[in-house]
Motif scaffolding. Structure first.
Motif, mmCIF file in Angstrom:
data_model
loop_
_atom_site.group_PDB
_atom_site.id
_atom_site.type_symbol
_atom_site.label_atom_id
_atom_site.label_comp_id
_atom_site.label_asym_id
_atom_site.label_seq_id
_atom_site.Cartn_x
_atom_site.Cartn_y
_atom_site.Cartn_z
ATOM 1 N N PHE A 31 -2.858 -3.718 -4.065
ATOM 2 C CA PHE A 31 -2.396 -3.081 -2.635
ATOM 3 C C PHE A 31 -1.123 -3.889 -1.860
ATOM 4 O O PHE A 31 -1.131 -4.939 -2.004
ATOM 5 N N ARG A 96 -9.516 -2.202 5.474
ATOM 6 C CA ARG A 96 -8.530 -1.263 5.216
ATOM 7 C C ARG A 96 -7.437 -1.603 4.193
ATOM 8 O O ARG A 96 -7.126 -2.692 4.152
ATOM 9 N N THR A 98 -3.860 -0.625 1.772
ATOM 10 C CA THR A 98 -2.959 0.529 1.485
ATOM 11 C C THR A 98 -2.318 0.313 0.135
ATOM 12 O O THR A 98 -2.041 -1.000 -0.291
ATOM 13 N N SER A 101 1.775 5.206 0.370
ATOM 14 C CA SER A 101 1.502 5.778 1.274
ATOM 15 C C SER A 101 -0.151 6.227 1.679
ATOM 16 O O SER A 101 -0.407 6.852 2.510
ATOM 17 N N LYS A 102 -0.467 5.746 0.848
ATOM 18 C CA LYS A 102 -2.332 5.920 0.831
ATOM 19 C C LYS A 102 -3.022 4.847 1.621
ATOM 20 O O LYS A 102 -2.792 3.715 1.235
ATOM 21 N N ILE A 103 -4.047 5.378 2.321
ATOM 22 C CA ILE A 103 -4.852 4.374 3.101
ATOM 23 C C ILE A 103 -6.096 4.635 2.842
ATOM 24 O O ILE A 103 -6.437 6.018 2.680
ATOM 25 N N TYR A 104 -6.760 3.374 2.565
ATOM 26 C CA TYR A 104 -8.174 3.543 2.366
ATOM 27 C C TYR A 104 -8.985 2.690 3.278
ATOM 28 O O TYR A 104 -8.740 1.741 3.486
#
Length: 115
Positions: A31, A96, A98, A101-104
């Motif tokens: 990440f 959180r 990242t 551009s993807k956020i979890y």
């Protein structure tokens, strides 16, 4: 699908300490950054602390000097150590992570500080 498993939280008296832990379902160094956010009732979600892949950290002004974010390589987790807790720290805390551009987001864990 990336999953973030949070643990810790609970009820503590003002001045006390808690530790939150966030364990991702894959290597945490995959990440770009990982961090903790919180949301109190009636308020927007806000950054608490985060750490990037290079180890750089940043904190909300309200928690500087009281909270510490760090990685536990053995546990593949990112931990938030919270000291000298105040009533205003009461909120649901979310992990959180990242990747580009993807956020979890994690499911959230409640922290309640009694005054």
């Amino acid at each position: 699908q990336v999953q973030l498993t949070e643990s810790g939280g609970g009820l503590v008296q003002a001045g006390g300490s808690l530790r939150l832990s966030c364990a991702p379902s894959e290597n945490m160094y995959n990440f770009n950054d990982m961090g903790w956010y919180r949301q109190a009732p009636g308020r927007e979600r806000e950054l608490v602390a985060r750490i990037n892949v290079g180890g750089r950290t940043n904190y909300a002004d309200s928690v500087k000097g009281r909270f510490t974010i760090s990685r536990d390589n053995a546990q593949n987790s990112v931990n938030l150590y919270m000291d000298n807790l105040k009533a205003e720290d009461t909120a649901v805390y979310y992990c959180r992570a990242t990747i580009l551009s993807k956020i979890y987001w994690g499911q959230g864990t409640q922290v309640t500080v009694s005054s």
